[in-house]
Design an enzyme around this catalytic site. Structure first.
Site, PDB file in Angstrom:
ATOM      1  N   PRO A  61       0.713  -1.192  -0.066  1.00  0.00           N
ATOM      2  CA  PRO A  61       0.007   0.016   0.126  1.00  0.00           C
ATOM      3  C   PRO A  61       0.833   1.283   0.055  1.00  0.00           C
ATOM      4  CG  PRO A  61      -0.420  -1.353   1.876  1.00  0.00           C
ATOM      5  CD  PRO A  61       0.806  -2.208   1.216  1.00  0.00           C
ATOM      6  N   GLU A  62       0.601   2.111  -0.853  1.00  0.00           N
ATOM      7  CA  GLU A  62       1.349   3.554  -1.135  1.00  0.00           C
ATOM      8  C   GLU A  62       0.485   4.580  -0.311  1.00  0.00           C
ATOM      9  OE1 GLU A  62       4.369   4.270  -2.168  1.00  0.00           O
ATOM     10  OE2 GLU A  62       5.236   2.336  -3.073  1.00  0.00           O
TER      11      GLU A  62
END
Ligand SMILES: [Zn+2]
Length: 270
Positions: free
Chosen positions: A2-3
């Protein structure tokens, strides 16, 4: 992994079901993720009402009326699930609200974290204390980069991954922002002119906001926080596109910088 856009999307999804609700059940299902969970998590959160949600860098913040803030990090594989059909070995925290919605924090690789911090002390929390400005909003400017990069011979790509310079930008969006700004990732940070730094300060929030709008980039192990299994896929201009043609007629190249892959177009990024 997850960014920032996925974290922002998660926070927005959680806000819809948590804001103003009371937590009637709080069930930690193990003692640790990347590090120990707070031992008093259940006691401090059960019965508390959620008064606000937010994000700092790649951390999500859930504030309660007991002046506590639950700070979560999704690590490499974490996601929140809303009304999960079944609870398995990778669901490490279950929350239930007074209107009957259940949430689970699912994290198969357990590189994420959960911390409880007094809301007044969030700014001083050690992982936040040294963070640079947020990459979206009004915080970034050419003059900030001019100061932060002054005298630095390190490659601009590496400087952009330094949390003290920009908080939570991440590898994918550092590549994409440099591409959009037309700046070579190999260029020494201190050598960039103010005009080019202006382009960079504009490109960073642009690429992130576009991804947030698309609902976050689609990467493995990450589900949308409304409980859907699917996730929007996002087209990248250069990231993960080694050997593919660039719009300029050049070819996207992959190099390794600081142990991470950098994708760029040597023809239009100078
Ligand atoms: Zn190009």
């Amino acid at each position: 992994m997850p960014e920032l856009p996925e974290v922002e999307t998660s926070v927005r999804g959680l806000e819809r079901v948590l804001l103003g609700r009371q937590l009637v059940r709080v069930e930690p299902r193990r003692a640790d993720l990347r590090r120990a969970m707070p031992v008093d998590l259940r006691q401090r959160l059960t019965g508390a009402r959620v008064t606000g949600l937010g994000r700092r860098a790649k951390y999500g913040l859930i504030e309660t009326d007991r002046d506590d803030t639950l700070i979560f990090h999704l690590g490499m594989s974490g996601s929140w699930r809303i009304n999960p059909q079944d609870i398995g070995a990778h669901d490490h925290l279950i929350l239930e609200t007074d209107d009957g919605v259940s949430l689970s924090l699912n994290d198969p690789r357990r590189f994420g974290s959960l911390d409880l911090v007094l809301t007044d002390e969030v700014e001083q929390w050690p992982p936040f204390k040294a963070l640079g400005p947020e990459p979206i909003g009004e915080a970034l400017s050419a003059s900030w980069f001019k100061r932060a990069f002054a005298g630095r011979s390190a490659a601009v790509k590496l400087l952009l991954l330094d949390q003290r310079i920009v908080a939570g930008l991440g590898n994918i969006y550092a590549c994409e922002a440099l591409y959009r700004a037309g700046i070579s990732p190999l260029r020494a940070g201190g050598s960039l002119t103010l005009v080019r730094l202006k382009r960079l300060a504009r490109a960073i929030p642009e690429v992130l906001e576009e991804a947030i709008e698309a609902g976050g980039s689609s990467l493995r192990n990450f589900a949308q926080p409304n409980g859907e299994l699917g996730y929007f896929s996002k087209e990248f201009a250069v990231y993960d596109r080694e050997g593919e043609p660039c719009a300029c007629g050049g070819t996207v190249k992959r190099i390794v910088q600081g142990g991470r892959s950098t994708f760029y177009c040597p023809r239009c990024q100078r």
